[in-house]
Motif scaffolding. Structure first.
Motif, PDB file in Angstrom:
ATOM      1  N   GLY A 158     -20.943 -97.197 -71.006  1.00  0.00           N
ATOM      2  CA  GLY A 158     -19.802 -97.616 -70.187  1.00  0.00           C
ATOM      3  C   GLY A 158     -19.510 -96.745 -68.977  1.00  0.00           C
ATOM      4  N   GLN A 159     -20.482 -95.985 -68.500  1.00  0.00           N
ATOM      5  CA  GLN A 159     -20.270 -95.143 -67.322  1.00  0.00           C
ATOM      6  C   GLN A 159     -19.937 -96.040 -66.117  1.00  0.00           C
ATOM      7  N   ASP A 160     -19.003 -95.580 -65.275  1.00  0.00           N
ATOM      8  CA  ASP A 160     -18.685 -96.347 -64.063  1.00  0.00           C
ATOM      9  C   ASP A 160     -19.692 -96.025 -62.962  1.00  0.00           C
ATOM     10  N   ARG A 161     -19.607 -96.753 -61.853  1.00  0.00           N
ATOM     11  CA  ARG A 161     -20.580 -96.625 -60.760  1.00  0.00           C
ATOM     12  C   ARG A 161     -20.601 -95.210 -60.181  1.00  0.00           C
ATOM     13  N   ASP A 162     -19.422 -94.600 -60.003  1.00  0.00           N
ATOM     14  CA  ASP A 162     -19.370 -93.248 -59.447  1.00  0.00           C
ATOM     15  C   ASP A 162     -20.080 -92.250 -60.364  1.00  0.00           C
ATOM     16  N   GLN A 163     -19.843 -92.381 -61.679  1.00  0.00           N
ATOM     17  CA  GLN A 163     -20.502 -91.479 -62.625  1.00  0.00           C
ATOM     18  C   GLN A 163     -22.012 -91.709 -62.622  1.00  0.00           C
ATOM     19  N   GLN A 164     -22.412 -92.973 -62.546  1.00  0.00           N
ATOM     20  CA  GLN A 164     -23.841 -93.272 -62.526  1.00  0.00           C
ATOM     21  C   GLN A 164     -24.492 -92.688 -61.279  1.00  0.00           C
ATOM     22  N   ASP A 165     -23.854 -92.821 -60.130  1.00  0.00           N
ATOM     23  CA  ASP A 165     -24.404 -92.250 -58.893  1.00  0.00           C
ATOM     24  C   ASP A 165     -24.561 -90.733 -59.003  1.00  0.00           C
ATOM     25  N   LEU A 166     -23.555 -90.075 -59.570  1.00  0.00           N
ATOM     26  CA  LEU A 166     -23.609 -88.629 -59.751  1.00  0.00           C
ATOM     27  C   LEU A 166     -24.737 -88.248 -60.715  1.00  0.00           C
ATOM     28  N   ASP A 167     -24.817 -88.958 -61.832  1.00  0.00           N
ATOM     29  CA  ASP A 167     -25.869 -88.669 -62.809  1.00  0.00           C
ATOM     30  C   ASP A 167     -27.259 -88.897 -62.216  1.00  0.00           C
ATOM     31  N   GLU A 168     -27.423 -89.963 -61.464  1.00  0.00           N
ATOM     32  CA  GLU A 168     -28.732 -90.235 -60.848  1.00  0.00           C
ATOM     33  C   GLU A 168     -29.111 -89.130 -59.866  1.00  0.00           C
ATOM     34  N   ALA A 169     -28.154 -88.679 -59.052  1.00  0.00           N
ATOM     35  CA  ALA A 169     -28.442 -87.620 -58.084  1.00  0.00           C
ATOM     36  C   ALA A 169     -28.826 -86.325 -58.801  1.00  0.00           C
ATOM     37  N   GLN A 170     -28.096 -85.987 -59.863  1.00  0.00           N
ATOM     38  CA  GLN A 170     -28.407 -84.762 -60.605  1.00  0.00           C
ATOM     39  C   GLN A 170     -29.742 -84.879 -61.324  1.00  0.00           C
ATOM     40  N   CYS A 171     -30.048 -86.058 -61.851  1.00  0.00           N
ATOM     41  CA  CYS A 171     -31.327 -86.243 -62.539  1.00  0.00           C
ATOM     42  C   CYS A 171     -32.495 -86.268 -61.554  1.00  0.00           C
TER      43      CYS A 171
END
Length: 152
Positions: free
Chosen positions: A29-42
């Motif tokens: 259930g991650q929101d778009r902002d969290q997903q963007d942050l996670d993708e950048a960090q990964c």
């Protein structure tokens, strides 16, 4: 030189951003902002782990083989050598003609061999790039999966 530029262009076209190649689903259930942050960090994690950045311009890992040969250059060199040998034998014109034909043939063969080596080099460079990209994708996927995403 044209083959090197073609290789770089082909690799650049074949290397869109990693997230466009992978399907990433926020399984927790991650929101778009969290997903963007996670993708950048990964993405940063995967680059640090593999030394490969898919957003950078592809670079060759080895030097391209030199272009060699050519029928015209071979014919000219052969004609000079043939004329010299023919002059010793008493017929410089005939020697030059024979030398030009032989030199042109040898120059053409060297050119074909050179093209074959360049093609093999380009294929190896492409395989190296694909291997590096696969390693990056594995690290990127592992990072995202550890953060609760489904990656396919």
């Amino acid at each position: 030189m044209r083959r090197i530029l073609a290789l770089v262009a082909a690799l650049a076209i074949a290397s869109p951003v990693t997230a466009q190649e992978l399907f990433i689903y926020p399984a927790e259930g991650q929101d778009r902002d969290q997903q963007d942050l996670d993708e950048a960090q990964c993405r940063r994690f995967a680059t640090d782990q593999t030394g490969f950045n898919p957003q950078a311009t592809p670079q060759a890992t080895t030097a391209a083989p030199q272009t060699e040969g050519g029928a015209v250059g071979g014919a000219a060199r052969g004609a000079l050598a043939g004329a010299a040998i023919g002059a010793i034998a008493g017929d410089a014109g005939k020697g030059a003609a024979i030398g030009a034909a032989g030199g042109g043939l040898m120059g053409g063969m060297r050119r074909r061999d050179s093209r074959r080596r360049q093609d093999q080099w380009a294929q190896q460079e492409s395989a190296n790039y694909q291997n590096q990209r696969n390693q990056f994708n594995r690290a990127f996927s592992a990072c995202l999966e550890a953060r609760g995403y489904t990656v396919r």
